[in-house]
Scaffold this active site. Structure first.
Site, short mmCIF file in Angstrom:
data_model
loop_
_atom_site.label_atom_id
_atom_site.label_comp_id
_atom_site.label_asym_id
_atom_site.label_seq_id
_atom_site.Cartn_x
_atom_site.Cartn_y
_atom_site.Cartn_z
N CYS A 27 47.67 53.32 25.81
CA CYS A 27 47.99 52.66 27.08
C CYS A 27 49.51 52.42 27.11
CB CYS A 27 47.27 51.33 27.21
SG CYS A 27 45.54 51.36 26.76
N ARG A 52 27.58 39.10 34.75
CA ARG A 52 27.11 37.83 35.28
C ARG A 52 26.28 38.03 36.54
NH1 ARG A 52 24.48 34.59 33.66
NH2 ARG A 52 23.60 33.67 35.51
N CYS A 95 22.54 36.74 37.10
CA CYS A 95 22.13 35.87 38.20
C CYS A 95 20.96 36.48 38.98
CB CYS A 95 23.31 35.64 39.17
SG CYS A 95 24.44 34.35 38.64
N CYS A 148 23.07 34.15 46.48
CA CYS A 148 24.21 33.54 45.77
C CYS A 148 24.55 32.22 46.44
CB CYS A 148 25.44 34.45 45.84
SG CYS A 148 25.13 36.17 45.44
N CYS A 163 52.33 54.80 28.66
CA CYS A 163 52.75 54.72 30.06
C CYS A 163 53.17 53.30 30.43
CB CYS A 163 51.62 55.15 31.00
SG CYS A 163 51.21 56.88 30.89
N HIS A 164 52.39 52.30 29.96
CA HIS A 164 52.59 50.94 30.44
C HIS A 164 53.51 50.10 29.58
CE1 HIS A 164 49.75 51.25 33.72
NE2 HIS A 164 48.85 51.77 32.93
N CYS A 218 22.74 28.70 45.66
CA CYS A 218 23.20 27.92 44.52
C CYS A 218 24.67 27.56 44.64
CB CYS A 218 22.99 28.69 43.22
SG CYS A 218 21.28 28.81 42.70
N HIS A 219 25.50 28.56 44.87
CA HIS A 219 26.94 28.38 44.72
C HIS A 219 27.66 27.85 45.94
CE1 HIS A 219 26.90 29.92 40.71
NE2 HIS A 219 26.28 31.03 41.07
N CYS A 230 42.28 55.77 33.81
CA CYS A 230 43.37 56.09 32.89
C CYS A 230 42.84 56.81 31.64
CB CYS A 230 44.10 54.82 32.44
SG CYS A 230 45.21 54.14 33.68
#
Lengths: 290, 109
Positions: free
Chosen positions: A106, A247, A251, A206, A109-110, A209-210, A143
Site C-alpha cells: 500500500c 453488525r 442486527c 432499524c 502508492c500511498h 430500535c435506533h 487496490c
C-alpha cells in the site's frame, strides 16, 4: 424511561409538545455532560444537531460512545487502553508489506497511512469508474486486485477489518460528511427504505430500535442510535473488531430474518444511508463498545 | 505458534524519589486456552503467555504466573515505588518457548 415517539405528538394537544420533547433528557446517559478527547488531543463530537435530511425524526444525534458505561468509555480515551489499536498496528505492518504480482505494498502508492486522512469521513461515496457507490472495503480490494495483483481480502475478514480500522484511525476527529445527493442519491433512497423496513419474525426495522428506542434496553442491550462513526468497533463481547456489514448482519439476524450478506448491494445502500445519519459527528474508529 | 506478538509498555519518564508510579503493560497474543475446538471438532492446543516478570535495576518487582483464564492480549496495570533512576525490564514467557522483552528508562530527581 420511555422516549416519546415524536411522530405520535401530532395526535396530542399542541401545548404538550414543547415540554414532552425534553422527556428523553431524563435518561442517565444522554446529557451527562461528558466529553471524549482521545490521547489528550483528538477532540470528538459526541452530540450534535441532527442532519437536515432526517427531517425531525431525530433532533439530536449522539455517538454510540455516550450510551456505554464509564469504564468502557475510558478505554477509548487512550490508544494504549483501546484494544482496537492493536489491530491498527497489525494493519500498519500489512500496509508496508509487498503483496501480489506487482511487488507493491500500500505504501508504494500511498506513502503512509496518514496520507489517507479524510477517506473515512466521506465514504461510502460514488465511484464514477465503477458506476456505483463504493465502500472503504471495496476500495481496499480494488487496490489489491487491480493495482497490486493480489488476492482480495474477504469483505468481513480479519485483515480487512484491521485495514479499515487503520484507515478510520487516521481520520479520527474529522467531521463525517457523506454525500446524499448527486449520483449516489438513488442508492441513498434504497438505503433509507431498508432502514425503515420491518424484517424477520420479530418484524423489527432499524428505526424501531435506533430511532424510536435509543436509550432504552432491549433485553440486556442498551440501545444506541445505531451510528457507525465509530466503526470498525472493538466489541468487548467478542474481543475483536466488528465491521459495519458484520453488525448489519447481526442486527437483521436478531430479528430472525434471513439476512443480506456483507458486501451485498443492500448493505452497501444501507451503509451509505446510515453513515449520513451521522453527518456532523466525528470519525471515532476504532471505537470501544459493548 | 503465536504470530504478531508485540509487547508495549507505558512508564512515566520521570518521577520523584520514593514516588509510586503506575505502569501499564500490554502484549498482543491470542492466548489460546486449549479448550476451544476448531471447525472439525478437534481441540485447538493451548498456547499462552504463561509468565510475566517486571524487574527494576535487576530487582524483581512483579512475577506473575499466568493461567489460561487470562484472555487475549493480556493487559497488566500495577504500581511500583521508584527509589532511584534506572531501567524497568519487562519479560513475557510464551508456552512455545519464545521470550519477549521490553525496557523503559525512568529518571528520578
Amino acid at each position: 424511561m420511555a422516549k416519546i415517539n415524536t411522530k405520535k405528538l401530532g395526535l396530542m394537544g399542541g401545548v404538550a409538545v414543547a415540554t414532552l420533547g425534553f422527556a428523553s433528557l431524563s435518561l442517565a446517559d444522554i446529557g451527562d455532560d461528558e466529553s471524549l478527547i482521545v490521547n489528550g488531543e483528538i477532540e470528538m463530537v459526541i452530540e450534535t444537531e441532527a442532519p437536515e435530511h432526517l427531517d425531525g425524526a431525530l433532533r439530536t444525534i449522539y455517538s454510540g460512545w455516550v450510551f456505554r458505561t464509564d469504564e468502557t468509555q475510558a478505554m477509548q480515551a487512550d490508544d494504549f487502553d483501546n484494544p482496537g489499536m492493536i489491530f491498527v498496528d497489525q494493519a500498519r505492518d500489512a500496509f508496508d508489506t509487498a503483496m501480489g504480482t506487482e511487488g507493491n505494498s500500500c505504501a508504494s502508492c500511498h506513502e503512509n497511512p496518514e496520507s489517507l486522512r479524510g477517506v473515512r469521513a466521506t465514504y461510502p461515496q460514488w465511484d464514477e469508474e465503477h458506476g456505483g457507490v463504493q465502500t472503504v472495503e471495496m476500495q481496499v480490494n480494488e487496490c489489491l486486485t487491480e493495482r497490486m495483483g493480489a488476492e482480495p481480502y474477504g469483505y468481513d475478514s480479519t485483515p480487512m477489518r484491521n485495514m479499515t480500522a487503520l484507515i478510520a484511525s487516521v481520520s479520527r476527529g474529522m467531521e463525517i460528511n457523506v454525500a446524499i445527493d448527486g449520483p449516489a442519491a438513488e442508492t441513498w433512497e434504497q438505503g433509507r427504505e431498508i432502514y425503515y423496513t420491518r424484517y424477520g419474525i420479530l418484524e423489527l426495522s432499524c428505526a424501531n430500535c435506533h430511532e424510536q428506542n435509543y436509550g432504552n434496553n432491549i433485553r440486556a442491550d442498551h440501545l444506541s442510535q445505531g451510528q457507525i462513526n465509530g466503526f470498525p468497533t472493538y466489541r468487548l463481547r467478542n474481543a475483536r473488531l466488528n465491521s459495519v456489514h458484520g453488525r448489519f448482519r447481526g442486527c437483521i439476524r436478531d430479528t430472525r430474518a434471513e439476512t443480506f450478506s456483507p458486501g451485498s448491494p443492500e448493505f452497501i445502500a444501507l451503509e451509505l444511508y446510515v453513515a449520513t445519519r451521522g453527518n456532523g459527528l466525528t470519525v471515532e474508529g476504532p471505537s470501544v463498545r459493548n | 505458534m503465536a504470530e504478531n506478538v508485540t509487547p508495549r509498555v507505558r512508564v512515566p519518564r520521570e518521577a520523584s524519589a520514593g514516588e509510586t508510579i503506575s505502569i501499564r503493560t500490554l502484549i498482543s497474543h491470542p492466548m489460546e486456552t486449549g479448550q476451544r475446538r476448531d471447525g472439525d471438532g478437534n481441540l485447538i492446543p493451548r498456547s499462552i503467555i504463561n509468565r510475566f516478570v517486571c524487574s527494576f535495576n535487576g530487582e524483581t518487582v512483579l512475577d506473575v504466573t499466568i493461567e489460561p483464564s487470562v484472555s487475549t492480549n493480556p493487559y497488566f496495570q500495577f504500581e511500583a515505588v521508584v527509589p532511584e533512576s534506572g531501567t524497568f525490564t519487562f519479560t513475557w514467557y510464551d508456552d512455545d518457548g519464545s521470550v519477549y522483552e521490553e525496557t523503559a528508562d525512568i529518571a528520578v530527581n
